[in-house]
Write a protein that holds these residues in place. Structure first.
Motif, PDB file in Angstrom:
ATOM      1  N   SER A  21       0.804  -1.220   0.000  1.00 12.21           N
ATOM      2  CA  SER A  21       0.000   0.000   0.000  1.00 12.21           C
ATOM      3  C   SER A  21       0.835   1.266   0.000  1.00 12.21           C
ATOM      4  O   SER A  21       1.710   1.442   0.840  1.00 12.21           O
ATOM      5  CB  SER A  21      -0.922   0.018   1.215  1.00 12.21           C
ATOM      6  N   GLN A  22       0.509   2.145  -0.925  1.00 12.20           N
ATOM      7  CA  GLN A  22       1.138   3.456  -0.943  1.00 12.20           C
ATOM      8  C   GLN A  22       0.396   4.408  -0.009  1.00 12.20           C
ATOM      9  O   GLN A  22       0.901   5.472   0.316  1.00 12.20           O
ATOM     10  CB  GLN A  22       1.104   4.034  -2.374  1.00 12.20           C
ATOM     11  N   ASN A  23      -0.812   4.039   0.385  1.00  8.93           N
ATOM     12  CA  ASN A  23      -1.669   4.932   1.155  1.00  8.93           C
ATOM     13  C   ASN A  23      -1.696   4.634   2.651  1.00  8.93           C
ATOM     14  O   ASN A  23      -2.412   5.292   3.391  1.00  8.93           O
ATOM     15  CB  ASN A  23      -3.101   4.876   0.621  1.00  8.93           C
ATOM     16  N   LEU A  24      -0.931   3.639   3.081  1.00  7.61           N
ATOM     17  CA  LEU A  24      -0.933   3.284   4.495  1.00  7.61           C
ATOM     18  C   LEU A  24      -0.451   4.458   5.336  1.00  7.61           C
ATOM     19  O   LEU A  24       0.585   5.053   5.051  1.00  7.61           O
ATOM     20  CB  LEU A  24      -0.003   2.077   4.734  1.00  7.61           C
ATOM     21  N   LEU A  25      -1.220   4.787   6.371  1.00 10.62           N
ATOM     22  CA  LEU A  25      -0.759   5.752   7.357  1.00 10.62           C
ATOM     23  C   LEU A  25      -0.654   4.997   8.671  1.00 10.62           C
ATOM     24  O   LEU A  25      -1.653   4.615   9.268  1.00 10.62           O
ATOM     25  CB  LEU A  25      -1.719   6.945   7.490  1.00 10.62           C
ATOM     26  N   LEU A  26       0.583   4.726   9.068  1.00 13.38           N
ATOM     27  CA  LEU A  26       0.872   4.016  10.308  1.00 13.38           C
ATOM     28  C   LEU A  26       1.219   5.076  11.346  1.00 13.38           C
ATOM     29  O   LEU A  26       2.238   5.746  11.227  1.00 13.38           O
ATOM     30  CB  LEU A  26       2.024   3.038  10.097  1.00 13.38           C
ATOM     31  N   VAL A  27       0.348   5.242  12.331  1.00  6.35           N
ATOM     32  CA  VAL A  27       0.507   6.293  13.329  1.00  6.35           C
ATOM     33  C   VAL A  27       1.033   5.708  14.634  1.00  6.35           C
ATOM     34  O   VAL A  27       0.410   4.829  15.232  1.00  6.35           O
ATOM     35  CB  VAL A  27      -0.833   7.017  13.583  1.00  6.35           C
ATOM     36  N   ASP A  28       2.185   6.208  15.042  1.00  3.12           N
ATOM     37  CA  ASP A  28       2.811   5.810  16.296  1.00  3.12           C
ATOM     38  C   ASP A  28       2.354   6.817  17.351  1.00  3.12           C
ATOM     39  O   ASP A  28       2.698   7.992  17.274  1.00  3.12           O
ATOM     40  CB  ASP A  28       4.335   5.863  16.122  1.00  3.12           C
ATOM     41  N   VAL A  29       1.551   6.358  18.320  1.00  3.63           N
ATOM     42  CA  VAL A  29       0.992   7.278  19.310  1.00  3.63           C
ATOM     43  C   VAL A  29       1.837   7.372  20.588  1.00  3.63           C
ATOM     44  O   VAL A  29       1.424   7.970  21.575  1.00  3.63           O
ATOM     45  CB  VAL A  29      -0.480   6.925  19.667  1.00  3.63           C
ATOM     46  N   ARG A  30       3.040   6.829  20.541  1.00  4.96           N
ATOM     47  CA  ARG A  30       3.927   6.910  21.710  1.00  4.96           C
ATOM     48  C   ARG A  30       4.516   8.323  21.840  1.00  4.96           C
ATOM     49  O   ARG A  30       4.430   9.131  20.922  1.00  4.96           O
ATOM     50  CB  ARG A  30       5.069   5.893  21.578  1.00  4.96           C
ATOM     51  N   SER A  31       5.160   8.570  22.962  1.00  6.61           N
ATOM     52  CA  SER A  31       5.815   9.860  23.172  1.00  6.61           C
ATOM     53  C   SER A  31       7.058   9.949  22.287  1.00  6.61           C
ATOM     54  O   SER A  31       7.590   8.930  21.828  1.00  6.61           O
ATOM     55  CB  SER A  31       6.233  10.004  24.638  1.00  6.61           C
ATOM     56  N   LYS A  32       7.521  11.176  22.072  1.00  2.00           N
ATOM     57  CA  LYS A  32       8.720  11.379  21.254  1.00  2.00           C
ATOM     58  C   LYS A  32       9.908  10.629  21.864  1.00  2.00           C
ATOM     59  O   LYS A  32      10.710  10.047  21.144  1.00  2.00           O
ATOM     60  CB  LYS A  32       9.033  12.875  21.140  1.00  2.00           C
ATOM     61  N   GLU A  33       9.997  10.605  23.185  1.00  6.55           N
ATOM     62  CA  GLU A  33      11.101   9.911  23.859  1.00  6.55           C
ATOM     63  C   GLU A  33      11.080   8.419  23.549  1.00  6.55           C
ATOM     64  O   GLU A  33      12.129   7.808  23.330  1.00  6.55           O
ATOM     65  CB  GLU A  33      11.032  10.136  25.381  1.00  6.55           C
ATOM     66  N   GLU A  34       9.894   7.834  23.523  1.00  4.58           N
ATOM     67  CA  GLU A  34       9.782   6.405  23.194  1.00  4.58           C
ATOM     68  C   GLU A  34      10.165   6.160  21.735  1.00  4.58           C
ATOM     69  O   GLU A  34      10.879   5.212  21.422  1.00  4.58           O
ATOM     70  CB  GLU A  34       8.343   5.919  23.417  1.00  4.58           C
ATOM     71  N   VAL A  35       9.684   7.016  20.847  1.00  2.00           N
ATOM     72  CA  VAL A  35       9.959   6.865  19.410  1.00  2.00           C
ATOM     73  C   VAL A  35      11.457   6.991  19.135  1.00  2.00           C
ATOM     74  O   VAL A  35      12.010   6.283  18.294  1.00  2.00           O
ATOM     75  CB  VAL A  35       9.158   7.907  18.590  1.00  2.00           C
ATOM     76  N   ASP A  36      12.126   7.873  19.874  1.00  2.00           N
ATOM     77  CA  ASP A  36      13.563   8.073  19.680  1.00  2.00           C
ATOM     78  C   ASP A  36      14.364   6.803  19.960  1.00  2.00           C
ATOM     79  O   ASP A  36      15.472   6.640  19.462  1.00  2.00           O
ATOM     80  CB  ASP A  36      14.079   9.216  20.571  1.00  2.00           C
ATOM     81  N   LYS A  37      13.792   5.868  20.715  1.00  2.00           N
ATOM     82  CA  LYS A  37      14.477   4.609  21.045  1.00  2.00           C
ATOM     83  C   LYS A  37      14.284   3.546  19.969  1.00  2.00           C
ATOM     84  O   LYS A  37      14.928   2.512  20.002  1.00  2.00           O
ATOM     85  CB  LYS A  37      13.976   4.084  22.388  1.00  2.00           C
ATOM     86  N   GLY A  38      13.376   3.797  19.038  1.00  2.00           N
ATOM     87  CA  GLY A  38      13.121   2.839  17.968  1.00  2.00           C
ATOM     88  C   GLY A  38      11.717   3.010  17.442  1.00  2.00           C
ATOM     89  O   GLY A  38      10.811   3.376  18.199  1.00  2.00           O
ATOM     90  N   ARG A  39      11.563   2.754  16.138  1.00  4.28           N
ATOM     91  CA  ARG A  39      10.242   2.931  15.543  1.00  4.28           C
ATOM     92  C   ARG A  39      10.034   1.972  14.389  1.00  4.28           C
ATOM     93  O   ARG A  39      10.988   1.415  13.853  1.00  4.28           O
ATOM     94  CB  ARG A  39      10.072   4.364  15.057  1.00  4.28           C
ATOM     95  N   ILE A  40       8.773   1.789  14.007  1.00  4.42           N
ATOM     96  CA  ILE A  40       8.441   0.980  12.840  1.00  4.42           C
ATOM     97  C   ILE A  40       8.687   1.867  11.619  1.00  4.42           C
ATOM     98  O   ILE A  40       8.193   2.998  11.570  1.00  4.42           O
ATOM     99  CB  ILE A  40       6.978   0.499  12.892  1.00  4.42           C
ATOM    100  N   PRO A  41       9.467   1.393  10.646  1.00  3.17           N
ATOM    101  CA  PRO A  41       9.772   2.210   9.467  1.00  3.17           C
ATOM    102  C   PRO A  41       8.507   2.727   8.790  1.00  3.17           C
ATOM    103  O   PRO A  41       7.542   1.985   8.614  1.00  3.17           O
ATOM    104  CB  PRO A  41      10.522   1.241   8.546  1.00  3.17           C
ATOM    105  N   GLY A  42       8.524   3.992   8.463  1.00  6.56           N
ATOM    106  CA  GLY A  42       7.404   4.598   7.759  1.00  6.56           C
ATOM    107  C   GLY A  42       6.304   5.119   8.663  1.00  6.56           C
ATOM    108  O   GLY A  42       5.354   5.752   8.188  1.00  6.56           O
ATOM    109  N   SER A  43       6.418   4.882   9.965  1.00  7.12           N
ATOM    110  CA  SER A  43       5.368   5.366  10.867  1.00  7.12           C
ATOM    111  C   SER A  43       5.512   6.865  11.095  1.00  7.12           C
ATOM    112  O   SER A  43       6.590   7.428  10.954  1.00  7.12           O
ATOM    113  CB  SER A  43       5.420   4.617  12.206  1.00  7.12           C
TER     114      SER A  43
END
Length: 119
Positions: A21-43
């Motif tokens: 899918s080119q239209n997938l919007l994967l939203v990571d609702v964690r805090s910025k601090e959590e995301v900085d430790k690792g994330r799902i590509p494209g989220s």
């Protein structure tokens, strides 16, 4: 009549959707601090406490703030996730209330993703 679309998506289904899918919007609702430790590509990081405001934005404002196109209400390709699954579920329910009737939660969340991806 209640929607028969599941509010949850599995790791395997998410991987398949990411691949096609080119239209997938994967939203990571964690805090910025959590995301900085690792994330799902494209989220895209939209912390839980800002999800409702983000989904209420005009499309131009949404794109300017998050760098991606705001999904249409009927998109089947809006997926939320967090670290363990609970906040993603909360965000999914909020999206449903706002009319994104096919929004789903990746219940396995980043915890399962990182285990399966060997991060």
């Amino acid at each position: 009549m209640a929607s028969t679309v599941s509010k949850e998506i599995s790791y395997e289904d998410l991987k398949a959707l990411m691949g096609k899918s080119q239209n997938l919007l994967l939203v990571d609702v964690r805090s910025k601090e959590e995301v900085d430790k690792g994330r799902i590509p494209g989220s895209v990081n939209i912390p839980l406490d800002t999800v409702e405001a983000a989904l209420k934005m005009e499309p131009e404002e949404f794109k300017a703030k998050y760098g991606v196109t705001k999904p249409p209400l009927d998109t089947p390709e809006l997926v939320f996730h967090c670290q363990m699954g609970r906040r993603g579920g909360t965000a999914t329910n909020k999206a449903h209330e706002l009319g994104f009737v096919k929004a789903r939660n990746y219940a396995g969340a980043y915890k399962e993703w990182s285990e399966k991806e060997g991060k």
